[in-house]
Design a protein around this motif. Structure first.
Motif, short mmCIF file in Angstrom:
data_model
loop_
_atom_site.label_atom_id
_atom_site.label_comp_id
_atom_site.label_asym_id
_atom_site.label_seq_id
_atom_site.Cartn_x
_atom_site.Cartn_y
_atom_site.Cartn_z
N VAL A 132 0.84 -1.20 0.00
CA VAL A 132 0.00 0.00 0.00
C VAL A 132 0.88 1.25 0.00
CG1 VAL A 132 -1.79 1.28 1.25
CG2 VAL A 132 -1.89 -1.22 1.16
N LYS A 133 2.02 1.21 0.72
CA LYS A 133 2.94 2.35 0.75
C LYS A 133 3.43 2.70 -0.65
CE LYS A 133 5.12 2.65 5.31
NZ LYS A 133 6.36 2.39 6.07
N LYS A 134 3.65 1.68 -1.48
CA LYS A 134 4.14 1.92 -2.84
C LYS A 134 3.16 2.79 -3.64
CE LYS A 134 6.85 -2.35 -3.35
NZ LYS A 134 6.97 -3.62 -4.13
N HIS A 135 1.90 2.74 -3.25
CA HIS A 135 0.87 3.46 -4.01
C HIS A 135 0.34 4.66 -3.24
CE1 HIS A 135 0.74 0.28 -7.07
NE2 HIS A 135 0.94 -0.54 -6.05
N ARG A 136 1.12 5.09 -2.25
CA ARG A 136 0.71 6.22 -1.42
C ARG A 136 0.49 7.48 -2.26
NH1 ARG A 136 3.39 10.39 0.30
NH2 ARG A 136 2.83 11.51 2.23
N ASP A 137 1.42 7.80 -3.16
CA ASP A 137 1.29 9.02 -3.96
C ASP A 137 0.05 8.97 -4.85
OD1 ASP A 137 3.60 9.91 -2.81
OD2 ASP A 137 4.89 9.43 -4.51
N GLN A 138 -0.24 7.79 -5.40
CA GLN A 138 -1.44 7.65 -6.23
C GLN A 138 -2.71 7.90 -5.41
OE1 GLN A 138 -2.14 3.70 -7.78
NE2 GLN A 138 -3.86 4.35 -9.07
N ILE A 139 -2.73 7.38 -4.19
CA ILE A 139 -3.90 7.55 -3.32
C ILE A 139 -4.08 9.03 -2.96
CG2 ILE A 139 -4.91 6.98 -1.08
CD1 ILE A 139 -3.37 4.29 -1.25
N VAL A 140 -2.97 9.72 -2.67
CA VAL A 140 -3.02 11.16 -2.38
C VAL A 140 -3.63 11.91 -3.56
CG1 VAL A 140 -1.65 13.24 -1.99
CG2 VAL A 140 -1.10 11.14 -0.76
N LYS A 141 -3.17 11.57 -4.76
CA LYS A 141 -3.66 12.24 -5.97
C LYS A 141 -5.16 11.99 -6.16
CE LYS A 141 -2.84 12.68 -10.93
NZ LYS A 141 -2.04 12.20 -12.10
N LEU A 142 -5.59 10.75 -5.97
CA LEU A 142 -7.01 10.43 -6.12
C LEU A 142 -7.85 11.19 -5.10
CD1 LEU A 142 -6.79 6.56 -6.69
CD2 LEU A 142 -7.55 8.26 -8.37
N TYR A 143 -7.33 11.27 -3.88
CA TYR A 143 -8.04 11.99 -2.81
C TYR A 143 -8.20 13.47 -3.17
CZ TYR A 143 -9.06 13.81 1.88
OH TYR A 143 -9.62 14.45 2.94
N GLN A 144 -7.16 14.04 -3.73
CA GLN A 144 -7.21 15.46 -4.10
C GLN A 144 -8.16 15.67 -5.27
OE1 GLN A 144 -3.01 16.02 -4.67
NE2 GLN A 144 -2.67 16.76 -2.58
N ILE A 145 -8.15 14.75 -6.25
CA ILE A 145 -9.05 14.88 -7.40
C ILE A 145 -10.50 14.78 -6.95
CG2 ILE A 145 -9.84 13.71 -9.50
CD1 ILE A 145 -6.94 12.92 -10.03
N SER A 146 -10.77 13.91 -6.00
CA SER A 146 -12.15 13.71 -5.54
C SER A 146 -12.74 15.01 -4.99
CB SER A 146 -12.21 12.62 -4.48
OG SER A 146 -11.69 13.07 -3.23
N GLY A 147 -11.91 15.78 -4.30
CA GLY A 147 -12.37 17.07 -3.76
C GLY A 147 -13.25 16.97 -2.54
N TYR A 148 -13.29 15.81 -1.89
CA TYR A 148 -14.22 15.63 -0.77
C TYR A 148 -13.62 15.98 0.59
CZ TYR A 148 -16.89 13.21 -4.34
OH TYR A 148 -17.56 12.91 -5.48
N HIS A 149 -12.30 15.85 0.75
CA HIS A 149 -11.62 16.20 2.00
C HIS A 149 -12.27 15.53 3.21
CE1 HIS A 149 -9.61 19.05 -0.52
NE2 HIS A 149 -10.75 19.67 -0.79
N ASN A 150 -12.51 14.27 3.06
CA ASN A 150 -13.15 13.49 4.13
C ASN A 150 -12.17 12.42 4.59
OD1 ASN A 150 -14.71 11.52 5.58
ND2 ASN A 150 -16.57 12.36 4.64
N LEU A 151 -11.46 12.72 5.69
CA LEU A 151 -10.42 11.80 6.15
C LEU A 151 -10.99 10.50 6.69
CD1 LEU A 151 -7.88 14.21 7.88
CD2 LEU A 151 -7.77 13.20 5.60
N ARG A 152 -12.19 10.55 7.24
CA ARG A 152 -12.81 9.31 7.75
C ARG A 152 -13.07 8.34 6.59
NH1 ARG A 152 -18.05 10.01 11.34
NH2 ARG A 152 -16.45 10.95 12.67
N ALA A 153 -13.57 8.87 5.47
CA ALA A 153 -13.80 8.03 4.29
C ALA A 153 -12.47 7.51 3.76
CB ALA A 153 -14.54 8.82 3.22
N LEU A 154 -11.45 8.37 3.78
CA LEU A 154 -10.13 7.95 3.31
C LEU A 154 -9.59 6.80 4.16
CD1 LEU A 154 -7.69 8.42 1.47
CD2 LEU A 154 -6.87 10.10 3.11
N ARG A 155 -9.77 6.89 5.47
CA ARG A 155 -9.30 5.81 6.34
C ARG A 155 -10.04 4.51 6.03
NH1 ARG A 155 -9.92 6.75 12.64
NH2 ARG A 155 -12.10 6.85 11.96
N GLN A 156 -11.36 4.58 5.82
CA GLN A 156 -12.13 3.38 5.47
C GLN A 156 -11.62 2.78 4.16
OE1 GLN A 156 -16.06 5.51 5.92
NE2 GLN A 156 -16.64 3.53 6.79
#
Length: 483
Positions: free
Chosen positions: A58-82
């Motif tokens: 999962v660490k290897k894809h950390r940057d990809q996950i960050v990018k997806l989170y930013q594109i989504s525009g939701y800024h919901n850390l609880r959803a991100l943790r799930q």
């Protein structure tokens, strides 16, 4: 949040009052935005993963996950943790060869993010229900927009494709399994790895069949001579296989038909569109129908999967599925298949059922009765038993073990419950079976075996009596409620 500060500054010491004055001037009456730090949050969530091997993947894809989170525009850390926990659960079940396949894992990370955040949690409020059809639609929405000059308003799924800057959503896991994992939270390791092994992104472009590479021609970069040569080779291969009758999977054939029609329409092939339609119908008549079997019919015919905007096979929508020419070929194919099936039901179903009984009596029962093990429930509501030769049926029946003999007759107890339409055809057949058993009973000299056969005769007689009683009740009901 609004904050109300209550203080009695008259009771403050001088140093406290000075500090409070300085503090209040900067704070009171102002609004502040506390922005989350997704990169730090994602790192913290990943560190919570207990399995070190999964954590590293999962660490290897950390940057990809960050990018997806930013594109989504939701800024919901609880959803991100799930999401991170969902991803870890899937990765934990993957074989090493899949974990270490970068392109495959990137596709998996991306698709899980979209299905979980956009569909399951619906953070964008698009109200896209989490169901197999809607998951499939995300992959299939892209084709109509490739060929229509005026696509009109984008659908919710098309908006997602545009939002995440992709028009290629080849699913690495089929929609039904995605739904099962996201809805039920259960990841079956064997099923998961089997499906991923068949994913296009894992097999690679060079291992695809020709028709699948041709399917992607609208977005293929033809600046390379090698790519152009590959396209021509694939086109020649597709034409040769059509001549040879290679495409026996009916749903694969529909992909080929869609391509052939599209190439004719765009003059990539020399064939005129009307001639292409005739040739494809001839292929159905001469190459598919003569080689049809009941196994192929049951495996490949699925009207929901072959008509309408969600028509698809192998994770891809049929090209030109909404054109009159394609709809004509598709309708013609299914009409010919239904004719074949009707003919099979009239002439061959009895032989097929008898062969099933010889091989596995539980599978036979499962074809004609609703049981939990064996069979495909093929003929629960269809009168078919009367097509079986009664002599051959009794011969096969009496070759079972004595325990299975008795179980077989009891296995029909529920077949006729609430289904009187089965009785007119099948009741006379059971009477013939009873006569055959009585003949065997009369010729049997060993007393214990006579008792066993008499039990079978009595069981069939009880079954016939039950059918007569149901017919009587049905008649009385109709007489009491005239139409």
């Amino acid at each position: 949040t609004r904050v109300l500060l209550v203080a009695n500054d008259e009771k403050m010491r001088e140093e406290q009052k000075a500090a409070f004055t300085s503090f209040s001037e900067k704070i009171i009456g102002h609004s502040f935005t506390l922005a989350s730090d997704p990169e730090a949050a994602i790192s913290a969530f990943i560190d919570d993963i207990s399995d070190d091997s999964v954590k590293e993947i999962v660490k290897k894809h950390r940057d990809q996950i960050v990018k997806l989170y930013q594109i989504s525009g939701y800024h919901n850390l609880r959803a991100l943790r799930q999401y991170i926990y969902q991803l870890a659960g899937i990765v934990a079940k993957l074989e090493d060869k899949f974990r270490n396949h970068t392109e495959l894992m990137e596709a998996l990370v991306f698709q899980l993010f979209v299905f979980f955040i956009e569909f399951k949690l619906d953070l964008g409020g698009a109200k896209i229900e989490l169901c197999p059809d809607n998951i499939a639609a995300l992959a299939l929405q892209r084709l109509p927009r490739l060929f229509k000059q005026d696509p009109g308003d984008a659908s919710p799924t098309e908006k997602l494709l545009e939002k995440y800057s992709t028009n290629d959503f080849r699913t690495v896991i089929q929609p039904k399994l995605w739904f099962s994992m996201l809805h039920g939270g259960v990841v079956d390791k064997k099923t998961l790895n089997k499906e991923i092994a068949d994913a296009d992104v894992f097999k690679g472009w060079d291992n695809w069949p020709s028709w699948k590479r041709l399917w992607y021609f609208p977005r293929t970069d033809f600046s390379s001579e090698k790519v152009c040569d590959q396209f021509n080779d694939d086109l020649n291969n597709l034409n040769q296989k059509l001549k040879d009758g290679t495409y026996q999977n009916t749903r694969e054939f529909l992909h080929v038909a869609g391509l052939a029609l599209e190439f004719s329409r765009n003059r990539i092939l020399g064939t005129q569109i009307d001639d292409a339609v005739k040739e494809l119908k001839t292929y159905v008549d001469e190459k598919i129908i003569p080689h049809m079997t009941i196994e192929k019919y049951k495996a490949h015919i699925d009207p929901r999967a072959n008509v309408g905007p969600l028509a698809s096979y192998d994770g891809l929508g049929y090209m030109g599925h909404d054109t009159g020419e394609f709809e004509g070929i598709s309708s013609y194919l299914w009409r010919q298949l239904e004719k074949w099936y009707e003919n099979w039901m009239e002439n061959d179903v009895g032989t097929d059922l008898l062969e099933v009984l010889k091989a596995d009596y539980m599978k036979f029962l499962g074809d004609v009765e609703l049981i939990n093990v064996g069979g495909q429930h093929r003929f629960l509501d269809t009168p078919v038993l009367h097509t079986i030769d009664p002599v051959g049926f009794v011969d096969t029946w009496l070759n079972l073990t004595p325990q299975d003999e008795g179980y077989l007759v009891g296995g029909f107890d529920k077949r006729y419950s609430g289904k009187p339409k089965l009785i007119p055809d099948e009741k006379p057949w059971w009477e013939n079976v009873k006569n055959q058993l009585e003949t065997r009973l009369k010729s049997e000299t060993f007393k214990p075996r006579q008792i066993q056969l008499q039990s079978l005769v009595d069981g069939v007689a009880k079954l016939i009596s039950g059918m007569e009683e149901q017919l009587k009740e049905t008649t009385q009901s109709l007489e009491g409620n005239p139409i």
